[in-house]
Design a protein around this motif. Structure first.
Motif, PDB file in Angstrom:
ATOM      1  N   TRP A 292      45.457  46.599  43.515  1.00 45.11           N
ATOM      2  CA  TRP A 292      45.335  46.768  41.746  1.00 45.11           C
ATOM      3  C   TRP A 292      46.532  47.835  41.513  1.00 45.11           C
ATOM      4  CZ3 TRP A 292      43.053  42.795  39.378  1.00 45.11           C
ATOM      5  CH2 TRP A 292      42.206  42.300  39.965  1.00 45.11           C
ATOM      6  N   VAL A 293      47.144  47.528  40.420  1.00 48.99           N
ATOM      7  CA  VAL A 293      47.960  48.282  39.910  1.00 48.99           C
ATOM      8  C   VAL A 293      47.647  49.006  38.365  1.00 48.99           C
ATOM      9  CG1 VAL A 293      50.520  48.783  39.588  1.00 48.99           C
ATOM     10  CG2 VAL A 293      49.917  47.444  41.330  1.00 48.99           C
ATOM     11  N   THR A 294      48.029  50.210  38.069  1.00 44.78           N
ATOM     12  CA  THR A 294      47.776  50.437  36.668  1.00 44.78           C
ATOM     13  C   THR A 294      49.075  51.039  36.163  1.00 44.78           C
ATOM     14  OG1 THR A 294      45.368  51.020  36.853  1.00 44.78           O
ATOM     15  CG2 THR A 294      46.721  52.071  35.101  1.00 44.78           C
ATOM     16  N   LEU A 295      49.700  50.633  35.170  1.00 41.65           N
ATOM     17  CA  LEU A 295      51.002  50.985  34.564  1.00 41.65           C
ATOM     18  C   LEU A 295      50.880  51.974  33.408  1.00 41.65           C
ATOM     19  CD1 LEU A 295      52.916  47.777  34.833  1.00 41.65           C
ATOM     20  CD2 LEU A 295      53.022  49.555  36.301  1.00 41.65           C
ATOM     21  N   ARG A 296      51.567  52.947  33.083  1.00 39.52           N
ATOM     22  CA  ARG A 296      51.790  53.774  32.156  1.00 39.52           C
ATOM     23  C   ARG A 296      53.312  53.169  31.609  1.00 39.52           C
ATOM     24  NH1 ARG A 296      51.921  60.158  31.587  1.00 39.52           N
ATOM     25  NH2 ARG A 296      52.778  60.351  29.595  1.00 39.52           N
TER      26      ARG A 296
END
Length: 301
Positions: A292-296
């Motif tokens: 899983w990836v979280t982006l800003r």
């Protein structure tokens, strides 16, 4: 009265979908990690080990309607397996006495320590430390801090300095992200969710944290008619929805504003980034947790 406990052990990728199926039973659901591991950020704390999976449980009265509820749940789980959402066990059905049911759904929940935040189930005492407490009744994977995408958003939130004044949470679920942003210093928040139960849960949790006057929850999805512009937009969704909503997320973001986007499986990351870039966002930071990836991202001025 006796109850039936319906439970499934599932990989982290399938937990949110299984929880949604169990939520249709109308009695709530509970999510228990199968294994805990030491939290690298807090040596006194434990955190779920995503690799071990989770047990999702719901309860229904053992009455004339119970067989139909069990059959509908089995069919829904069968359809879910058709999407090949990683391993999950067969549905287990276990009788439970009334006295045991009253507290059984609380078993396995602990305070979630995520950076400075402490996500505390309402029946537990808050830890005696200097953490920032958000009280929340569990029930959905994306509402407890258990799922890696939720944790990713909460970790990314704490990298923002200062916290923007206004926050938009698209797909707010239990309200955990908006409420955490408010606890971290935001002045007000607006949340959207298409699920009536999620809208109600967000409102109850806002009251529980004495933030009801600062958190407006709306049933529905983000549309082109949203007039406000927000310096911080939160979107913990799934890759196809992020791709579809990218232009609308850009339209409601202030110039130079921040988007925190998660729910992105790594195999779809390039597609999501392309959609966000086309909509006018530039990636500035990311967090990875397994697949899983979280982006800003920042909205171009």
């Amino acid at each position: 009265m006796r109850w039936l406990a319906l439970s499934v052990e599932a990989d982290v990728e399938a937990v949110e979908a299984v929880s949604e199926i169990f939520g249709r039973l109308g009695r709530g659901s509970a999510i228990e990690p199968l294994r805990l591991e030491a939290d690298a950020s807090d040596e006194q704390a434990l955190r779920p080990d995503p690799a071990a999976g989770y047990r999702v449980t719901a309860w229904v009265p053992e009455d004339a309607e119970a067989p139909g509820a069990v059959e509908r749940t089995q069919k829904a789980l069968w359809h879910l397996r058709a999407f090949d959402l990683r391993p999950m066990t067969e549905l287990q059905v276990t009788p439970v006495d009334d006295a045991d049911w009253a507290t059984a759904w609380r078993d396995g929940y602990e305070v979630q320590r995520i950076g400075r935040l402490r996500i505390v189930p309402s029946w537990l005492e808050a830890p005696e430390d200097d953490g920032i407490v958000v009280r929340l009744d569990p029930g959905m994977a994306f509402g407890t801090g258990i799922h890696p995408t939720t944790r990713g958003c909460l970790e990314m939130l704490q990298r923002l300095e200062p916290m923007p004044e206004a926050v938009l949470d698209v797909g707010c679920g239990s309200g955990i992200l908006a409420l955490s942003a408010l606890a971290l210093g935001a002045g007000r928040a607006v949340g959207y969710d298409t699920d009536s139960a999620a809208v109600e849960a967000s409102r109850i949790n806002a009251e529980r944290n004495e933030m009801a006057d600062r958190f407006e929850v709306r049933k529905g999805t983000l549309t082109d008619d949203e007039p406000a512009r927000f310096p911080l937009v939160l979107a913990n969704l799934v890759a196809p929805v992020l791709i579809e909503l990218a232009p609308r997320l850009a339209a409601v973001s202030s110039p130079g504003g921040t988007l925190i986007a998660s729910g992105i499986i790594d195999s779809r990351l390039d597609e999501v980034l392309a959609a966000l870039t086309d909509a006018g966002f530039d990636e500035t930071d990311r967090l990875e947790a397994g697949e899983w990836v979280t982006l800003r991202c920042v909205r171009s001025a």
